[in-house]
Design a protein around this motif. Structure first.
Motif, PDB file in Angstrom:
ATOM      1  N   GLY A   1       0.798  -1.217   0.000  1.00  0.00           N
ATOM      2  CA  GLY A   1       0.000   0.000   0.000  1.00  0.00           C
ATOM      3  C   GLY A   1       0.831   1.267   0.000  1.00  0.00           C
ATOM      4  N   ASP A   2       2.156   1.132  -0.253  1.00  0.00           N
ATOM      5  CA  ASP A   2       3.058   2.282  -0.282  1.00  0.00           C
ATOM      6  C   ASP A   2       3.049   2.866  -1.694  1.00  0.00           C
ATOM      7  OD1 ASP A   2       5.016   4.175   0.011  1.00  0.00           O
ATOM      8  OD2 ASP A   2       6.388   2.873   1.113  1.00  0.00           O
ATOM      9  N   ALA A   3       2.018   3.641  -1.994  1.00  0.00           N
ATOM     10  CA  ALA A   3       1.812   4.131  -3.360  1.00  0.00           C
ATOM     11  C   ALA A   3       2.909   5.092  -3.798  1.00  0.00           C
ATOM     12  CB  ALA A   3       0.448   4.802  -3.464  1.00  0.00           C
ATOM     13  N   LYS A   4       3.399   5.927  -2.880  1.00  0.00           N
ATOM     14  CA  LYS A   4       4.433   6.894  -3.253  1.00  0.00           C
ATOM     15  C   LYS A   4       5.716   6.189  -3.680  1.00  0.00           C
ATOM     16  CE  LYS A   4       2.768  10.738  -0.415  1.00  0.00           C
ATOM     17  NZ  LYS A   4       3.080  11.664   0.705  1.00  0.00           N
ATOM     18  N   ALA A   5       6.120   5.188  -2.913  1.00  0.00           N
ATOM     19  CA  ALA A   5       7.344   4.459  -3.274  1.00  0.00           C
ATOM     20  C   ALA A   5       7.153   3.710  -4.586  1.00  0.00           C
ATOM     21  CB  ALA A   5       7.723   3.484  -2.153  1.00  0.00           C
ATOM     22  N   ALA A   6       5.982   3.097  -4.765  1.00  0.00           N
ATOM     23  CA  ALA A   6       5.718   2.379  -6.019  1.00  0.00           C
ATOM     24  C   ALA A   6       5.765   3.325  -7.207  1.00  0.00           C
ATOM     25  CB  ALA A   6       4.362   1.676  -5.946  1.00  0.00           C
ATOM     26  N   ALA A   7       5.162   4.515  -7.055  1.00  0.00           N
ATOM     27  CA  ALA A   7       5.158   5.493  -8.143  1.00  0.00           C
ATOM     28  C   ALA A   7       6.571   6.003  -8.418  1.00  0.00           C
ATOM     29  CB  ALA A   7       4.233   6.646  -7.797  1.00  0.00           C
ATOM     30  N   ARG A   8       7.351   6.192  -7.369  1.00  0.00           N
ATOM     31  CA  ARG A   8       8.725   6.681  -7.556  1.00  0.00           C
ATOM     32  C   ARG A   8       9.561   5.689  -8.367  1.00  0.00           C
ATOM     33  NH1 ARG A   8      10.352   6.255  -2.763  1.00  0.00           N
ATOM     34  NH2 ARG A   8      11.783   4.516  -3.023  1.00  0.00           N
ATOM     35  N   ILE A   9       9.476   4.416  -8.017  1.00  0.00           N
ATOM     36  CA  ILE A   9      10.262   3.407  -8.727  1.00  0.00           C
ATOM     37  C   ILE A   9       9.742   3.226 -10.148  1.00  0.00           C
ATOM     38  CG2 ILE A   9      11.005   1.000  -8.703  1.00  0.00           C
ATOM     39  CD1 ILE A   9      12.164   2.762  -6.504  1.00  0.00           C
ATOM     40  N   ALA A  10       8.425   3.205 -10.308  1.00  0.00           N
ATOM     41  CA  ALA A  10       7.853   3.034 -11.650  1.00  0.00           C
ATOM     42  C   ALA A  10       8.243   4.189 -12.562  1.00  0.00           C
ATOM     43  CB  ALA A  10       6.334   2.919 -11.558  1.00  0.00           C
ATOM     44  N   GLY A  11       8.256   5.405 -12.022  1.00  0.00           N
ATOM     45  CA  GLY A  11       8.600   6.556 -12.833  1.00  0.00           C
ATOM     46  C   GLY A  11      10.043   6.563 -13.276  1.00  0.00           C
ATOM     47  N   LEU A  12      10.926   5.919 -12.517  1.00  0.00           N
ATOM     48  CA  LEU A  12      12.357   5.879 -12.854  1.00  0.00           C
ATOM     49  C   LEU A  12      12.722   4.664 -13.692  1.00  0.00           C
ATOM     50  CD1 LEU A  12      13.848   6.933  -9.382  1.00  0.00           C
ATOM     51  CD2 LEU A  12      13.667   8.346 -11.433  1.00  0.00           C
ATOM     52  N   ALA A  13      11.808   3.708 -13.819  1.00  0.00           N
ATOM     53  CA  ALA A  13      12.128   2.469 -14.542  1.00  0.00           C
ATOM     54  C   ALA A  13      12.358   2.761 -16.024  1.00  0.00           C
ATOM     55  CB  ALA A  13      10.992   1.458 -14.379  1.00  0.00           C
ATOM     56  N   PRO A  14      13.282   2.033 -16.654  1.00  0.00           N
ATOM     57  CA  PRO A  14      13.546   2.253 -18.085  1.00  0.00           C
ATOM     58  C   PRO A  14      12.502   1.604 -18.989  1.00  0.00           C
ATOM     59  CG  PRO A  14      15.001   0.558 -17.242  1.00  0.00           C
ATOM     60  CD  PRO A  14      14.233   1.076 -16.062  1.00  0.00           C
ATOM     61  N   PHE A  15      11.611   0.818 -18.412  1.00  0.00           N
ATOM     62  CA  PHE A  15      10.589   0.134 -19.194  1.00  0.00           C
ATOM     63  C   PHE A  15       9.270   0.180 -18.426  1.00  0.00           C
ATOM     64  CE2 PHE A  15      12.968  -2.925 -16.658  1.00  0.00           C
ATOM     65  CZ  PHE A  15      11.972  -3.507 -15.898  1.00  0.00           C
ATOM     66  N   PHE A  16       8.195  -0.180 -19.102  1.00  0.00           N
ATOM     67  CA  PHE A  16       6.875  -0.141 -18.483  1.00  0.00           C
ATOM     68  C   PHE A  16       6.717  -1.299 -17.503  1.00  0.00           C
ATOM     69  CE2 PHE A  16       2.257  -1.306 -18.727  1.00  0.00           C
ATOM     70  CZ  PHE A  16       1.809  -0.234 -17.957  1.00  0.00           C
ATOM     71  N   VAL A  17       6.401  -0.974 -16.270  1.00  0.00           N
ATOM     72  CA  VAL A  17       6.120  -1.985 -15.243  1.00  0.00           C
ATOM     73  C   VAL A  17       4.616  -2.216 -15.249  1.00  0.00           C
ATOM     74  CG1 VAL A  17       6.244  -2.563 -12.810  1.00  0.00           C
ATOM     75  CG2 VAL A  17       8.113  -1.277 -13.869  1.00  0.00           C
ATOM     76  N   ASP A  18       4.206  -3.343 -15.764  1.00  0.00           N
ATOM     77  CA  ASP A  18       2.779  -3.603 -15.948  1.00  0.00           C
ATOM     78  C   ASP A  18       2.112  -3.957 -14.624  1.00  0.00           C
ATOM     79  OD1 ASP A  18       0.304  -4.101 -16.901  1.00  0.00           O
ATOM     80  OD2 ASP A  18       0.864  -5.674 -18.313  1.00  0.00           O
ATOM     81  N   CYS A  19       1.228  -3.096 -14.170  1.00  0.00           N
ATOM     82  CA  CYS A  19       0.494  -3.308 -12.918  1.00  0.00           C
ATOM     83  C   CYS A  19      -0.953  -3.699 -13.185  1.00  0.00           C
ATOM     84  CB  CYS A  19       0.541  -2.044 -12.061  1.00  0.00           C
ATOM     85  SG  CYS A  19       2.186  -1.539 -11.542  1.00  0.00           S
ATOM     86  N   ALA A  20      -1.219  -4.276 -14.366  1.00  0.00           N
ATOM     87  CA  ALA A  20      -2.606  -4.563 -14.743  1.00  0.00           C
ATOM     88  C   ALA A  20      -3.293  -5.489 -13.749  1.00  0.00           C
ATOM     89  CB  ALA A  20      -2.637  -5.169 -16.143  1.00  0.00           C
ATOM     90  N   ALA A  21      -2.605  -6.563 -13.352  1.00  0.00           N
ATOM     91  CA  ALA A  21      -3.225  -7.511 -12.417  1.00  0.00           C
ATOM     92  C   ALA A  21      -3.498  -6.854 -11.077  1.00  0.00           C
ATOM     93  CB  ALA A  21      -2.332  -8.735 -12.250  1.00  0.00           C
ATOM     94  N   LEU A  22      -2.541  -6.072 -10.575  1.00  0.00           N
ATOM     95  CA  LEU A  22      -2.735  -5.407  -9.285  1.00  0.00           C
ATOM     96  C   LEU A  22      -3.789  -4.308  -9.373  1.00  0.00           C
ATOM     97  CD1 LEU A  22       0.987  -5.179  -8.164  1.00  0.00           C
ATOM     98  CD2 LEU A  22      -0.783  -6.620  -7.163  1.00  0.00           C
ATOM     99  N   ALA A  23      -3.950  -3.698 -10.547  1.00  0.00           N
ATOM    100  CA  ALA A  23      -4.968  -2.668 -10.706  1.00  0.00           C
ATOM    101  C   ALA A  23      -6.380  -3.240 -10.686  1.00  0.00           C
ATOM    102  CB  ALA A  23      -4.738  -1.903 -12.009  1.00  0.00           C
ATOM    103  N   GLU A  24      -6.496  -4.573 -10.792  1.00  0.00           N
ATOM    104  CA  GLU A  24      -7.794  -5.248 -10.677  1.00  0.00           C
ATOM    105  C   GLU A  24      -7.964  -5.912  -9.318  1.00  0.00           C
ATOM    106  OE1 GLU A  24      -9.982  -4.974 -12.940  1.00  0.00           O
ATOM    107  OE2 GLU A  24      -8.863  -4.301 -14.701  1.00  0.00           O
ATOM    108  N   HIS A  25      -7.022  -5.672  -8.407  1.00  0.00           N
ATOM    109  CA  HIS A  25      -7.046  -6.323  -7.091  1.00  0.00           C
ATOM    110  C   HIS A  25      -8.278  -5.891  -6.302  1.00  0.00           C
ATOM    111  CE1 HIS A  25      -5.672  -7.769  -3.182  1.00  0.00           C
ATOM    112  NE2 HIS A  25      -4.683  -8.383  -3.802  1.00  0.00           N
ATOM    113  N   PRO A  26      -8.904  -6.803  -5.560  1.00  0.00           N
ATOM    114  CA  PRO A  26     -10.102  -6.409  -4.800  1.00  0.00           C
ATOM    115  C   PRO A  26      -9.822  -5.363  -3.724  1.00  0.00           C
ATOM    116  CG  PRO A  26      -9.932  -8.807  -4.977  1.00  0.00           C
ATOM    117  CD  PRO A  26      -8.640  -8.248  -5.476  1.00  0.00           C
ATOM    118  N   GLN A  27      -8.645  -5.440  -3.088  1.00  0.00           N
ATOM    119  CA  GLN A  27      -8.345  -4.530  -1.987  1.00  0.00           C
ATOM    120  C   GLN A  27      -8.158  -3.110  -2.514  1.00  0.00           C
ATOM    121  OE1 GLN A  27      -6.098  -2.578   0.043  1.00  0.00           O
ATOM    122  NE2 GLN A  27      -7.845  -2.731   1.410  1.00  0.00           N
ATOM    123  N   ALA A  28      -8.900  -2.161  -1.959  1.00  0.00           N
ATOM    124  CA  ALA A  28      -8.987  -0.819  -2.544  1.00  0.00           C
ATOM    125  C   ALA A  28      -7.648  -0.106  -2.570  1.00  0.00           C
ATOM    126  CB  ALA A  28     -10.015   0.004  -1.762  1.00  0.00           C
TER     127      ALA A  28
END
Length: 1010
Positions: free
Chosen positions: A536-563
């Protein structure tokens, strides 16, 4: 019904509590439950059928009943003698019958209360307490006669200090036997192993199981050396299971190697190779990311099919590892094997397997059966396992986003845990309740739950996980030391154990620390983002994703039941919107629209609907006409508002409309109306439009008149929007003149004992372009004066210097030379700090109790950029670079950018480059390479090989400058420009592909770019 003899014996025992317990012994189901509970003690060799039958018969013998619950060494010795005579089966010289009898007596006394019915157990426990109380009273009276006081509630030491100080061999008289075993190790390994076994059994009987472990390891090694497959396998397995459970005794690799060696012995059992394989896989799972759940469960199924005696334990560890890894599908694929294992397992293994199956298969019917057996009125499973069932149900419901139901399940788990003296688990489950209520946005004093959890934890050490090794502490130690390879297995073990016992806080912390570990590798951004999202650490996840050299696909997690998990995945995707592949854009737009228009409940971020708008904002310039109406339908209801009203998505609303206006020319009439609606809704939204100059410019034909009307009615932001676009309408010019006059005549920002931090100090510079040059000169001189005021804060002075930089291009050379001489000392760092900044510097220590934001160095960086824009001759340009060059040595990214920006500005304006272009392009500093890429537009000597390397640079800012420079480069070197365009048109980032001029691409490349 009890017989007359049984009633007579009950009368002889004396107390009513003991009578009730004695009568309970005669019930038919009691001996069977006792035998089942004895399996927990891992007695090796395992109980034979004759021994089980002997115990059943013995516990029904009336004269043995008083020995079953008496708490004295004499009763234990007497019970051991009876078991030795009537139960133990002799196994030859290698078996110590008396030691085995004592082990069995210990186990029987330990499990007797759990095997009784609830009422009978309570009666027996009352009798035991009465015996203890009588013994303490007797001892107290005797000591009192001697004049010695004693505390009734004192806890006896569990470890003999003599054993600790002298060592177990000396203190327990085992030194001679240990020396004899050592002597026999080379010539008679089996005989030596027998002696080591006796030593270990003695240590275990005396209560020093931890000290016996190295001796057991010696025994296992010697039996392997003596080529005794069955005995060696039995000796290794307790150590292996201990290692797989808590990692305190790393023996799995050695044991697997031993099993592989013994597999070639003619007397070796057929299941030995399968055991070696699954142990290897289980051990590798902790430290090797290439071990997938599928391969792990394949080897676990093989050991079950081979009928390994320890197959159930090994299979249970494998499916729990797969569940902790989040691979429910792999667990469901072995459902048949899992159900068969449940049918023949003892209670502990059966409950753990059923919980795995219920969760992995989302089997509500199985959950219902488990909860029925765990209910307080049911005797289906033990209290501790009932507590575990409720806790695991709570965890399952939490991840399914049924938060209030999850909290209720954890509440029931806490109640059962306290009754079973599982204090550590009860405390963890209370923390889980606090976490769940927080995410459910329940208003209340959640800190009270945390305080109560601390009190419960202090009640005792009882818990489902009894381990002497704390994997989280070990992992943190390794992380601090930079030993990532050592930290990985500890964290994965901590994650598995947290899932197994439903310690929700520990599970979330394990995910967070795994995210930290993968981030530190700088090689695993996808794994880091996954674990940060699960935490649930959205800021850290966004920071790492923004610096990644490629697309980090979060499609499965974006469909996760937990809000919050789903929202964190959306936030990570929003941070890398530029990297979303073209083929996935439409799917993400649909997904984010569903989130943005979904339930808007909750106050604890991240929230799915908020992050849904963030993804739409990140993809706004890639949204096509078919989605326009749906996007506007989502945005429109949030725009109208009362005065001083705000939403959590205001910035996203502006970015969405602005992106659409730039990307969809055919819809600009509609979108310009939305821009005006944003402008009129609130000043904050209107102010956000100042950052969207491209959108305002795109819709300027539709916006000019409405904005002029608003400017005439006294809307300063409308004036600024028009002035930035160069509008010279009289009302605009008059309003800008008033703003500039106000800025010049405004009093200082500081005075005696105070400093006022201002916002928008440099704004007049952006709108002054419509004024006469003389007025711009007045404003520029005022900016420099304010930037050099030693009494003002560095933040205000930096903004003033930025205003001077903006105006520099429109100033006469004489004025620029004058201002450059004033600015150059500040660019060298010679400008004195104000008393306010000197005071603030005292509050920038990382360990200080009071923290202030540190802007140190910002004035010098702004002065370097301004001086580069003000330079009018080579002498000034040389002094500017001499002032800027030291910034490259500081290691500060902002300093490097300022120096590189100065180099670019000087070269762009025709001054001799302060560094050779090739040196800039091959620099290890990304800021200098960025300057080199930008200079390709104007520099006369570009090396093609270095230019192509810049087009492939690891830093996207360098590649972006290269793409922008292609247009200007095409007029001087079309071949090089085309080669760069061909590389950049395939870039992972949309913004870079979009910046490549389509005219430089061959038709197929242009089609792919579109």
């Amino acid at each position: 019904m009890p017989t007359g003899l049984e009633l007579l014996l009950a009368q002889k025992v004396g107390t009513a509590a003991a009578k009730a317990a004695v009568l309970g012994l005669t019930r038919r189901s009691f001996p069977g439950r006792l035998i089942s509970r004895l399996k927990r003690h891992q007695i090796e060799p395992k109980l034979t059928f004759r021994e089980k039958w002997g115990i059943r018969r013995l516990v029904r013998t009336p004269d043995v009943w008083p020995l079953l619950w008496a708490l004295s060494p004499t009763s234990l010795t007497d019970l051991a003698l009876r078991i030795d005579e009537e139960v133990v089966v002799r196994r030859g010289v290698a078996e110590s019958a008396s030691t085995r009898a004592r082990l069995l007596a210990n186990a029987v006394q330990a499990e007797i209360m759990g095997a009784l019915d609830v009422d009978d157990a309570q009666a027996g426990l009352s009798h035991q307490i009465r015996l203890v109380d009588d013994s303490v009273r007797s001892l107290d009276s005797r000591l009192s006669d001697l004049g010695v006081g004693v505390l009734r509630d004192a806890v006896p030491l569990s470890v003999d200090p003599d054993v600790v100080l002298r060592g177990p061999m000396e203190a327990l008289g085992l030194a001679a036997k240990h020396a004899q075993a050592q002597e026999l190790s080379d010539g008679d390994p089996v005989g030596a192993a027998r002696l080591f076994c006796e030593i270990a059994e003695r240590l275990e009987v005396e209560g020093y199981g931890g000290l016996a472990r190295p001796v057991r390891l010696q025994e296992a090694r010697l039996l392997t050396k003596g080529r005794q497959p069955l005995l060696a396998a039995a000796a290794w397995m307790p150590l292996v299971l201990k290692d797989l459970s808590d990692g305190s005794t790393p023996v799995c690799r050695e044991a697997a190697s031993a099993f592989e060696q013994l597999g070639g012995v003619p007397s070796a059992p057929a299941w030995l190779p399968a055991r070696a394989a699954v142990i290897t896989q289980l051990d590798r799972w902790f430290r090797d990311l290439s071990v997938l759940s599928t391969s792990l469960l394949t080897s676990a199924c093989a050991v079950v099919e081979a009928e390994d005696p320890n197959a159930q334990e090994l299979f249970t560890l494998a499916v729990e590892a797969a569940l902790a890894a989040g691979d429910r599908a792999a667990v469901v694929r072995v459902r048949t094997v899992l159900e068969a294992a449940v049918a023949g397992a003892e209670e502990d293994i059966a409950v753990r397997l059923e919980l795995v199956l219920a969760e992995a298969a989302r089997d509500e019917a199985r959950w219902a059966r488990l909860l029925d057996r765990a209910a307080p009125a049911s005797a289906g499973i033990s209290t501790k396992h009932a507590a575990l069932v409720y806790a695991r149900r709570g965890r399952y419901l939490f991840w399914d986003n049924k938060l209030l139901e999850a909290e209720a399940a954890y509440r029931a788990a806490v109640e059962r845990a306290c009754r079973a003296a599982l204090w550590q688990d009860a405390a963890q489950w209370m923390l889980a309740r606090a976490r769940i209520l927080s995410r459910a946005s329940v208003i209340g004093d959640l800190s009270d739950l945390v305080r109560r959890a601390s009190a419960v934890r202090a009640s005792g050490s009882g818990g489902l996980l009894q381990r002497g090794h704390d994997p989280l502490t070990a992992a943190l130690k390794h992380l601090l030391a930079g030993k990532l390879q050592a930290a990985l297995p500890e964290l994965r073990r901590h994650l598995r154990d947290s899932v197994r016992v439903a310690h929700l806080e520990d599970e979330i912390e394990a995910h967070r620390r795994l995210g930290t570990l993968y981030e530190k590798t700088e090689r695993e951004p996808a794994a880091a983002v996954h674990h940060y999202v699960m935490a649930g650490d959205a800021k850290a996840a966004a920071r790492i994703a923004g610096l990644a050299p490629f697309f980090v696909d979060c499609a499965a997690l974006a469909e996760h039941p937990q809000a919050q998990t789903r929202a964190a995945a959306l936030q990570a995707t929003a941070a890398q919107g530029d990297l979303v592949p073209d083929a996935d854009v439409e799917t993400w737009i649909t997904r984010s629209l569903a989130s943005a228009t979904g339930a808007r409940t909750g106050i604890v971020g991240p929230l799915p609907w908020v992050q849904g708008f963030a993804v739409l904002a990140a993809l706004a310039e890639r949204i096509e006409e078919p989605h326009l109406d749906a996007v506007l339908d989502a945005v429109d209801p949030l725009v109208p508002r009362q005065a001083n009203e705000h939403t959590w998505v205001d910035d996203s609303l502006v970015r969405i409309i602005a992106g659409l206006a730039v990307h969809l020319p055919a819809s600009r009439e509609v979108l310009s109306g939305r821009i005006l609606a944003l402008f009129d809704a609130s000043d904050d939204l209107a102010r956000e439009l100042l950052n969207e100059t491209a959108a305002v410019e795109a819709c300027l034909d539709q916006l000019r008149e409405p904005l002029r009307q608003r400017a005439e009615s006294g809307k300063p932001i409308a004036v600024q929007l028009l002035a930035i676009q160069g509008d010279t309408h009289p009302a605009v010019v008059a309003a800008v003149e008033e703003q500039v006059r106000t800025a010049i005549e405004s009093p200082p920002n500081h005075g005696a004992g105070y400093v006022a931090e201002r916002v928008g100090v440099a704004l007049p510079a952006y709108v002054a372009g419509c004024l006469p040059v003389d007025r711009q000169v007045d404003l520029a001189r005022d900016f420099v004066r304010r930037a050099l005021e030693s009494g003002d804060s560095e933040g205000n002075r930096t903004q003033a210097m930025r205003g001077c930089e903006v105006l520099a291009a429109s100033l006469p050379d004489t004025v620029r030379r004058e201002l450059a001489e004033l600015v150059l000392p500040a660019s060298r760092g010679d400008a004195p700090l104000s008393p306010f900044d000197q005071l603030g510097d005292r509050f920038t220590h990382p360990l200080g109790t009071f923290q202030m934001f540190n802007q140190a160095g910002s004035l010098r960086r702004a002065a370097v950029r301004a001086a580069a824009c003000l330079a009018v001759d080579e002498d000034v340009a040389r002094r500017v670079w001499e002032a800027a060059r030291p910034l490259l040595r500081t290691g500060n990214r902002a300093d490097s950018l300022a120096a590189a920006g100065a180099a670019y500005r000087l070269a762009e304006r025709g001054f001799p480059p302060p560094m050779r272009w090739a040196d800039l392009a091959s620099s290890g500093d990304a800021s200098l390479r960025q300057a080199a890429a930008a200079l390709m537009a104007v520099h006369p000597e570009i090396e093609a090989a270095l230019a192509q390397e810049l087009a492939k640079d690891n830093h996207h800012a360098v590649r972006c400058e290269a793409a922008v420079a292609c247009s200007a480069l095409a007029s001087r070197d079309p071949d090089l420009a085309q080669s760069l365009a061909a590389i950049l048109s395939n870039d992972a980032r949309f913004s870079i592909r979009r910046s490549v001029p389509v005219s430089l691409l061959i038709p197929t490349e242009a089609q792919g770019l579109g």
